[in-house]
Design an enzyme around this catalytic site. Structure first.
Site, mmCIF file in Angstrom:
data_model
loop_
_atom_site.group_PDB
_atom_site.id
_atom_site.type_symbol
_atom_site.label_atom_id
_atom_site.label_comp_id
_atom_site.label_asym_id
_atom_site.label_seq_id
_atom_site.Cartn_x
_atom_site.Cartn_y
_atom_site.Cartn_z
ATOM 1 C CE1 TYR A 492 -9.162 -2.920 -3.444
ATOM 2 C CE2 TYR A 492 -10.026 -5.018 -4.547
ATOM 3 C CZ TYR A 492 -8.918 -4.254 -4.231
ATOM 4 O OH TYR A 492 -7.355 -4.774 -4.362
ATOM 5 C CB SER A 572 -5.452 -0.726 -3.235
ATOM 6 O OG SER A 572 -4.642 -1.312 -3.543
ATOM 7 C CG ASP A 655 2.138 1.827 -0.841
ATOM 8 O OD1 ASP A 655 2.553 0.910 -0.752
ATOM 9 O OD2 ASP A 655 0.960 2.282 -1.063
ATOM 10 C CG HIS A 690 -1.015 -0.941 -0.052
ATOM 11 N ND1 HIS A 690 -0.905 0.282 -1.129
ATOM 12 C CD2 HIS A 690 -2.034 -1.725 -0.400
ATOM 13 C CE1 HIS A 690 -2.084 -0.118 -2.162
ATOM 14 N NE2 HIS A 690 -2.525 -1.165 -1.515
#
Length: 719
Positions: A492, A572, A655, A690
């Site tokens: 991430y 993301s 989203d 999302h």
């Protein structure tokens, strides 16, 4: 005690090869993949944006339009899904993954209970229900009854129960509804005794705390102005304001409590203090934990608000208060955070209760006459109890390497609950009495697998600049570790979000089939406090990509995986990570799985919540930031003429956090470029956002597709 999530302020082989064999297999697989897929034709426009002397081409600008508004975009989505579905139907491991994931998901699981009056409220899923059901019981050992079953709300299971909180006495339940994965919420109130909704309803709520007045007369919430027709899912969110809704009145009568029209970009979240006397409004402009604090006296409309903090320079997390003395977690003067108190009459004078430590303080909460501190030590949870004056009372012994969350409570009640999980152990809920120190299990899952069949270990590797970075490895016992195994590397690296051990049935299915799961704690996260976060954002963002690349190289050098056996995954901000690393090191990886990624770094701030992300990314309108963003933007840096790994992009057509235009444009550009014959596909979910609120069956179906795709291109033989 939770960390902020991306985009919301306060706001997871049975073919064993040596590296040499794997390299040969990669060449063989590449040649066997011809002929190339026939992708749908995508219209290329001639849009060019001159920025700081650079002509930036954006040929797929039209794909930014909402599928609900532009039929041409909707048609493109349908054509892409048709090609992708046809390819995924050919993958031999798809059904096997889906079956195993379904088995691993099929266990009873519970959410953290909330106590109000004599009632206990908690979520429960019997295993494969699309959405968890909210239950209530009278007394700790009372029989639970269904209060809200969101599975009755929509045939496709895509309407979810989002945030919920009972009134102080447990008479009413305040809850919000999330439809199709959107960030927008509809807020309602239920009479707990009858299970019937009141007439009260509040709309256009987003990124909001929901908190009751202590007397139960109403609640505080935050909302944006109603968007223009047709713009609800793409327009920028500005002028976030706090309101009080009195029960039994229409939303039009709600009292505007706090607004910042002179600073329209501020988000304003409001919480009621422990004693019920004050409303604390936390203001923030972006995703960075840099807050302002304003205190309102409840019940005194003419009382002037008190500004406690107005420099928006540090993190401030309210813990408790005794009269005018307030306790906070802050990183002011302590990058790994400390516990301090202040008298609101002299807010600049801080008293340190617990100083900064080597482990990172990630949260604190008051329970009875104790404060529970939660720490991260090398990305693993630690917890302890202290007295209100900061003196240590006791350690809280956690089960293993894993993540603890919860510890919520009230100053008048010593009872709290917390959840503990790890990569191979699903969540167990514990009840803790802070007065006696006694811990007992409240809810423990009955499993369809043996956690002891898997191993979890932590390793450290050196990044490009010599920085040591931790990484967790999850493997099945009995795997021949002398040979490389197909591996998924997950990352991430942003927004101060820490990648702590957590259970995922879908990822465990990959490990159960003989693959390795690696989770890297990249810079940009919060594992080691503010300095770790700062080292991976803004001008330092390249460090995140370097860390991820170094993690892949480490896995290959150590023989954990081999060249041609490595897949990378992230969602993301992690989707951006995967897109950027695929561009920078296409030779390193066999398959890439970027999910709901931020792919156009020059226009991310123009849609919905994107403007918040400038804290981590910078401003595309500022030259220095623009040049830095252009260097790594996935959409703008695809290398034509270079062989790319297999890529499966995933997103959702609705989203409204990271709008799907990011993934649409990136995929179109990737398919247009000359990047070899391996598939470059996009899987576009319908009526999903999302990630939050996604029903169980959609989670399983998407994960089975992704991991079957990864298995195909890393050589994992799925039986």
């Amino acid at each position: 005690m939770s960390r902020n999530s991306f985009g919301a302020p306060l706001a997871l082989a049975l073919l064993l090869m040596s590296p040499a064999t794997a390299f040969a297999a990669e060449d063989s697989a590449a040649s066997a993949s011809a002929p190339a897929l026939a992708y749908p034709a995508t219209e290329r426009g001639d849009t060019i944006d001159p920025q700081f002397g650079v002509d930036v081409a954006d040929p797929y600008r039209w794909l930014e339009d909402d599928v609900r508004v532009n039929p041409k975009v909707a048609a493109w989505v349908a054509e892409q899904n048709k090609v992708t579905d046809a390819y995924l139907d050919t993958l031999p491991g798809r059904d096997a993954f889906k079956a195993r994931m379904t088995e691993l998901y099929n266990y009873e699981r519970f959410g953290l209970p909330k106590k109000a009056g004599s009632r206990y409220f908690y979520a429960r899923n019997d295993g494969l229900q699309p959405q968890s059901v909210l239950y209530v019981r009278d007394g700790l050992h009372g029989e639970g009854r269904v209060l809200i079953d969101p599975n009755q709300w929509a045939k496709d299971g895509a309407t979810a129960l989002a945030e919920w909180t009972p009134s102080e006495d447990g008479k009413y339940l305040l809850y919000s509804v999330q439809d199709g994965g959107t960030d927008w919420r509809i807020v309602r109130v239920m009479d707990v005794a009858t299970g019937k909704d009141l007439a009260d309803e509040v709309r256009w709520v987003k990124f909001s705390a929901l908190d009751w007045a202590k007397d139960g007369s109403g609640f505080f919430y935050s909302r944006f102005p109603e968007p223009a027709e047709g713009a609800a899912f793409q327009s920028l969110n500005e002028n976030h304001s706090v309101y009080f809704h009195k029960l039994g009145t229409p939303q039009s009568a709600d009292l505007l409590t706090h607004a910042t029209p002179d600073k329209p970009k501020l988000n304003n979240a409001a919480i009621v203090t422990d004693d019920g006397k004050y409303l604390l409004v936390i203001g923030s402009e972006g995703t960075d934990e840099r807050y302002g604090l304003t205190l309102h006296t409840i019940g005194k409309a003419k009382a002037k608000p008190v500004v406690l903090v107005d420099d928006f320079a540090n993190n401030w997390e309210y813990v408790t208060n005794e009269g005018t003395r307030f306790t906070f977690v802050t990183n002011k003067g302590a990058p790994r955070q400390r516990l301090v108190s202040m008298d609101i009459r002299k807010p600049r004078d801080l008293t340190e209760l617990v100083g900064e430590r080597e482990a990172t303080l990630v949260g604190a909460s008051r329970v009875g006459n104790r404060i529970i501190l939660s720490y991260l030590g090398d990305a693993k949870s630690q917890a302890e109890m202290i007295a209100l004056d900061g003196k240590k009372v006791a350690e809280i012994n956690l089960a293993d390497i894993g993540s603890a969350s919860g510890f919520g409570g009230k100053s008048a009640d010593p009872e709290t609950f917390y959840a503990f999980s790890s990569y191979a152990r699903p969540t167990t809920i514990y009840r803790l009495d802070t007065a006696t120190g006694k811990t007992e299990i409240f809810a423990e899952p009955k499993l369809t697998f043996k956690p002891d069949d898997f191993t979890v270990e932590q390793r450290f590797f050196k990044s490009k600049d010599g920085t040591e970075v931790p990484m967790f490895l999850v493997m099945k016992k009995g795997v021949d570790r002398s040979k490389g195994s197909p591996t998924i590397l997950y990352g991430y690296g942003g927004f101060n979000v820490s990648m702590t051990p957590a259970f995922s049935p879908t990822r465990l299915a990959w490990v159960d089939k003989g693959g390795v799961l690696a989770i890297a704690n990249l810079r940009g996260g919060g594992e080691y406090g503010k300095a770790w976060h700062d080292a991976g954002r803004l001008a330092n963002k390249q460090n995140v990509f370097d860390d991820f690349i170094a993690a892949g190289e480490f896995l290959i050098a150590e023989g954990i995986t081999g060249k041609g056996q490595l897949a990378i995954e992230g969602g993301s901000n992690g989707g951006l990570l995967v897109g950027a690393v695929t561009n920078q090191r296409p030779d390193l990886i066999a398959a890439a799985l970027p999910a709901v990624g931020v792919m156009d770094m020059l226009r991310f701030d123009r849609f919905t919540a994107g403007r918040y992300w400038v804290d981590d990314y910078g401003y595309p309108s500022k030259e220095a930031d623009f040049r830095n963003l252009l260097r790594y933007s996935p959409y703008h840096n695809i290398k034509s003429g270079v062989g790319y790994p297999a890529v499966l992009v995933t997103t959702a057509d609705t989203d409204d956090r990271v709008v799907p235009g990011h993934s649409f444009k990136y995929t179109a550009a990737l398919q247009h470029a000359e990047t070899g014959d391996k598939p470059h596909l996009i899987r576009i979910e319908t009526r999903a956002g999302h990630g939050s609120g996604k029903p169980t069956d959609k989670i399983i179906a998407e994960a089975a597709d992704k991991y079957a795709f990864a298995a195909k291109w890393t050589g994992l033989a799925v039986e």
